[in-house]
Design an enzyme around this catalytic site. Structure first.
Site, PDB file in Angstrom:
ATOM      1  CD  GLU A  89      -2.823   1.300   2.487  1.00  0.00           C
ATOM      2  OE1 GLU A  89      -2.496   0.730   3.614  1.00  0.00           O
ATOM      3  OE2 GLU A  89      -3.835   1.759   2.369  1.00  0.00           O
ATOM      4  CE  LYS A 117      -7.719   1.592   3.148  1.00  0.00           C
ATOM      5  NZ  LYS A 117      -6.562   2.010   3.801  1.00  0.00           N
ATOM      6  CB  CYS A 121      -4.626  -1.312   4.488  1.00  0.00           C
ATOM      7  SG  CYS A 121      -3.705  -1.570   6.009  1.00  0.00           S
TER       8      CYS A 121
HETATM    9  N1  LIG Z   1      -3.641   1.394   6.104  1.00  0.00           N
HETATM   10  C1  LIG Z   1      -4.598   1.376   6.804  1.00  0.00           C
HETATM   11  O1  LIG Z   1      -5.756   0.754   6.307  1.00  0.00           O
HETATM   12  C2  LIG Z   1      -4.182   0.923   8.245  1.00  0.00           C
HETATM   13  C3  LIG Z   1      -4.876  -0.205   9.057  1.00  0.00           C
HETATM   14  O2  LIG Z   1      -5.979  -0.815   8.565  1.00  0.00           O
HETATM   15  C4  LIG Z   1      -4.246  -0.404  10.273  1.00  0.00           C
HETATM   16  O3  LIG Z   1      -5.014  -1.333  11.181  1.00  0.00           O
HETATM   17  O4  LIG Z   1      -3.358  -0.025  10.940  1.00  0.00           O
END
Ligand SMILES: NC(=O)CC(=O)C(=O)O
Length: 322
Positions: A80, A153, A194
């Site tokens: 990401e 996302k 994520c």
């Molecule tokens: N980047 C994200 O979405 C972060 C995430 O989900 C996390 O738990 O840290």
């Protein structure tokens, strides 16, 4: 729990012939498994260090993907936010328009590398600029260098833990509005980014559509990472009895948001196939989809489901439990 898959965003050549409506109790008991014909292959997770220098990040991604391919990977995954730090100050200024021809250096890089090395690339995520909005977007390229799918996302990471650095992705990004499942040379892949991993319904939907593997480019932080990263990856894998891969930037990436790292591939029975530490590295694993089938024979969970008992029709009021 009603889901409708709309894959109209997927280029015509790879669209499934029929749209699938999944109504909770209607999960196919035996999935179509075209990927059983796919021989074992190697997946590489490139846990890049991301800096504030975009050109350097692109060059670094190029050389890590080249090393991954040299090591025999047919499927290469980036993390990401690999073009810029995962930090509010960078999203807009590093964003790219993926539609206007030649305006996206990251798009050109992923297309060029995938076709030259004849690999499939799940290109992590980058800030996408589209019609006046920003999205956190993952692009999937085939070995012909063509864009096969694009996932925006779905669940933005808004986080307010006491004592921890707050983060509000929704101040900057708009959400995607579609699940993304794509047929590639290395199987049918569902994509999430994520925070999407925390919503088990998405993974269930991909399972119902016959995914062999889900890939989550991700960047958990130090608190969520230690507690939940491995747990979430394993949970999505064992609940759905398929492979799950999650690829993070390394911890020494630039920015106020400290990243957990630990990119990982987990098999359908919950075993870790490969796991990195928190430093920059490439984690490689072999994927054999017959393990999905084996696990489904050992534990035929789909056949045992009792959706008539626990189908989620509406939010449960306490009276439902008395
Ligand atoms: N980047 C994200 O979405 C972060 C995430 O989900 C996390 O738990 O840290």
């Amino acid at each position: 729990m009603n889901f409708h898959i709309d894959n109209s965003d997927i280029p015509a050549g790879i669209k499934r012939p029929n749209k699938c409506t999944y109504k909770g109790n209607n999960i196919p008991s035996s999935d179509p498994l075209p990927s059983l014909q796919i021989p074992k292959f190697k997946i590489a997770l490139c846990q890049l260090t991301v800096t504030s220098d975009k050109a350097m990040n692109l060059a670094n991604a190029r050389s890590m993907m080249e090393v991954a391919a040299e090591k025999g990977a047919r499927l290469v995954v980036l993390p990401e936010m690999w073009v810029c730090p995962y930090a509010n100050d960078y999203f807009a200024k590093c964003s790219e328009d993926l539609v206007v021809e030649n305006s996206s250096p990251a798009f050109r890089l992923l297309s060029e590398v995938s076709s030259r090395l004849r690999i499939t690339i799940v290109g992590g995520s980058l800030p996408e600029w589209s019609n006046g909005r920003l999205y956190n977007t993952c692009c999937v390229f085939g070995p012909d260098g063509e864009l096969k799918a694009k996932h925006r996302k779905l669940h933005l990471f808004d986080y307010y833990a006491p004592g921890d650095v707050p983060f509000r992705e929704s101040d900057f990004f708009s959400t995607g509005d579609k699940p993304t499942i794509v047929d590639t040379d290395v199987g049918r892949i569902g994509i999430g980014i994520c925070h999407d991993i925390r919503f088990p319904e998405l993974a269930m939907l991909y399972r119902a559509r016959g995914a062999d593997l889900i890939i989550f480019p991700g960047a958990f932080n130090m608190s969520t990472g230690e507690l939940l990263w491995e747990l979430e990856i394993k949970a999505r894998a064992v609940d759905n009895q398929f492979f799950v891969a999650a690829c993070s930037p390394s911890r020494d990436s630039t920015g106020s948001y400290t990243i957990w790292g630990h990119s990982m591939v987990v098999g359908p029975n919950g075993d870790i196939k490969t796991s990195s530490g928190h430093e920059e590295m490439i984690a490689i694993a072999e994927i054999d989809y017959s393990e999905n089938q084996l696990q489904r024979e050992i534990f035929p969970l789909q056949q045992l489901r009792k959706e008539n008992i626990y189908q989620l029709l509406e939010p449960c009021a306490p009276k439902h439990f008395v």
